[in-house]
Design a protein around this motif. Structure first.
Motif, PDB file in Angstrom:
ATOM      1  N   VAL A 148       0.892  -1.142   0.037  1.00 15.81           N
ATOM      2  CA  VAL A 148      -0.108  -0.070  -0.071  1.00 15.81           C
ATOM      3  C   VAL A 148       0.971   1.279   0.033  1.00 15.81           C
ATOM      4  O   VAL A 148       0.330   2.449  -0.331  1.00 15.81           O
ATOM      5  CB  VAL A 148      -0.917   0.132   1.274  1.00 15.81           C
ATOM      6  CG1 VAL A 148      -2.229  -1.071   0.787  1.00 15.81           C
ATOM      7  CG2 VAL A 148      -0.428  -0.162   2.539  1.00 15.81           C
ATOM      8  N   GLY A 166       0.489   6.928   0.029  1.00 19.01           N
ATOM      9  CA  GLY A 166      -0.213   5.929  -0.077  1.00 19.01           C
ATOM     10  C   GLY A 166      -0.985   5.498   1.299  1.00 19.01           C
ATOM     11  O   GLY A 166      -1.322   4.329   1.623  1.00 19.01           O
ATOM     12  N   ARG A 179      -6.758   7.581   0.449  1.00 24.67           N
ATOM     13  CA  ARG A 179      -7.568   6.531  -0.358  1.00 24.67           C
ATOM     14  C   ARG A 179      -8.818   6.669  -0.678  1.00 24.67           C
ATOM     15  O   ARG A 179      -9.487   7.291   0.318  1.00 24.67           O
ATOM     16  CB  ARG A 179      -7.041   4.983  -0.100  1.00 24.67           C
ATOM     17  CG  ARG A 179      -5.706   4.703  -0.056  1.00 24.67           C
ATOM     18  CD  ARG A 179      -5.163   3.141   0.403  1.00 24.67           C
ATOM     19  NE  ARG A 179      -3.985   2.882   0.323  1.00 24.67           N
ATOM     20  CZ  ARG A 179      -3.280   2.384  -0.932  1.00 24.67           C
ATOM     21  NH1 ARG A 179      -4.452   2.030  -1.901  1.00 24.67           N
ATOM     22  NH2 ARG A 179      -2.263   2.286  -0.938  1.00 24.67           N
ATOM     23  N   ARG A 218      -8.681   3.755   3.828  1.00 21.53           N
ATOM     24  CA  ARG A 218      -8.799   2.497   4.121  1.00 21.53           C
ATOM     25  C   ARG A 218      -7.994   2.262   5.687  1.00 21.53           C
ATOM     26  O   ARG A 218      -7.018   2.699   5.820  1.00 21.53           O
ATOM     27  CB  ARG A 218      -7.725   1.956   3.451  1.00 21.53           C
ATOM     28  CG  ARG A 218      -7.437   0.319   3.482  1.00 21.53           C
ATOM     29  CD  ARG A 218      -6.642  -0.491   2.466  1.00 21.53           C
ATOM     30  NE  ARG A 218      -6.713  -1.902   2.742  1.00 21.53           N
ATOM     31  CZ  ARG A 218      -6.281  -2.743   1.855  1.00 21.53           C
ATOM     32  NH1 ARG A 218      -5.743  -2.329   0.614  1.00 21.53           N
ATOM     33  NH2 ARG A 218      -6.134  -4.101   1.987  1.00 21.53           N
TER      34      ARG A 218
END
Length: 270
Positions: free
Chosen positions: A194, A232, A237, A241
């Motif tokens: 990620v 990331g 996101r 997340r």
């Protein structure tokens, strides 16, 4: 040298260096005055964080692409906040999602951690790395709701809950990493990559960070500096997340290794 701090099968807390097949060389001395490798081999029961911090300074918004993904302006000076020593967690120890001061927005952040080895103040960027003992992996776990909305306009409340600063698994001495701003750094969440970047994307280099933090401020041996996270993060996101019980987070940095921690709910009993 790759130094680990651990508990042996006899419940002794010791420093060791890498071994083979679960056997490690016992080190005599201490991190700040110097270690000597002995011929004694010790079985390790549990790894601990490789350093007991005297202070944890942290730098926010220190990767160009992370600033871009969050819509933040590139800072003119390092953005500084702190974590308490209560936040330190060992390799393999659980990251606990807060329930008493509950959070539903707990995020991961892979970071290069710098450990200061010698007392320093007002150092120049050119001499800054002379004061570094070594480097390790860190996860700057962040409760975004407490960091951004509920923390009284400062970040530390959302950054310094118990277990929110996993460190490890090893401390790699500075001589093995002459350029800390040329290391691949990544996060895997349940095996999925990620975050995947390089410390070359830092806005302020490790040299500049140490120089800035030491300005009119003494950095003691054992000071740990978290140098920022790349792009990331879960917050950026779509949809966001967040960490959840049952997750497993692994931070990997080139030349250092992998720091892995499971995620659980905080136990709120006395």
């Amino acid at each position: 040298m790759r130094i680990m701090r651990c508990i042996t099968e006899n419940d002794l807390m010791v420093h060791v260096t890498d071994g083979e097949l679960g056997s490690y060389h016992l080190l005599s001395g201490n991190p700040y005055d110097g270690f000597k490798e002995t011929q004694a081999h010790v079985p390790v029961r549990e790894l601990l964080a490789p350093v007991v911090p005297t202070m944890i300074w942290c730098i926010g918004l220190n990767y160009k692409r992370h600033a871009e993904e969050t819509g933040a302006k590139i800072p003119e000076q390092p953005v500084v906040f702190a974590k308490g020593p209560n936040a330190v967690q060992r390799p393999g120890g659980p990251i606990a999602i807060p329930r008493y001061l509950a959070s539903e927005q707990v995020d991961y952040e892979c970071e290069l951690a710098v450990v200061i080895g010698k007392r320093c103040k007002n150092v120049t960027p050119e001499r800054a790395l002379d004061y570094v003992l070594g480097y390790t992996c860190a996860n700057d776990v962040s409760a975004r709701d407490w960091q951004i909305k509920r923390g009284g306009s400062q970040w530390s409340r959302g950054k310094t809950f118990d277990t929110f600063a996993p460190l490890g698994p090893v401390l790699v001495t500075a001589d093995e990493i002459p350029d800390p701003n040329n290391l691949r750094i990544s996060t895997r969440l349940n095996g999925e990559v990620v975050q995947d970047s390089n410390t070359a994307d830092m806005i302020f280099s490790v040299r500049e960070i140490i120089s800035f933090l030491s300005g009119s401020t003494t950095l003691l041996p054992g000071t740990v500096i978290l140098t920022g996270t790349p792009e990331g993060v879960g917050m950026a996101r779509t949809p966001p997340r967040w960490l959840a019980p049952g997750d497993e987070v692994s931070i990997e940095i080139e030349k250092i290794g992998t720091l892995t921690n499971p995620v659980v709910l905080e136990e709120t009993g006395a």
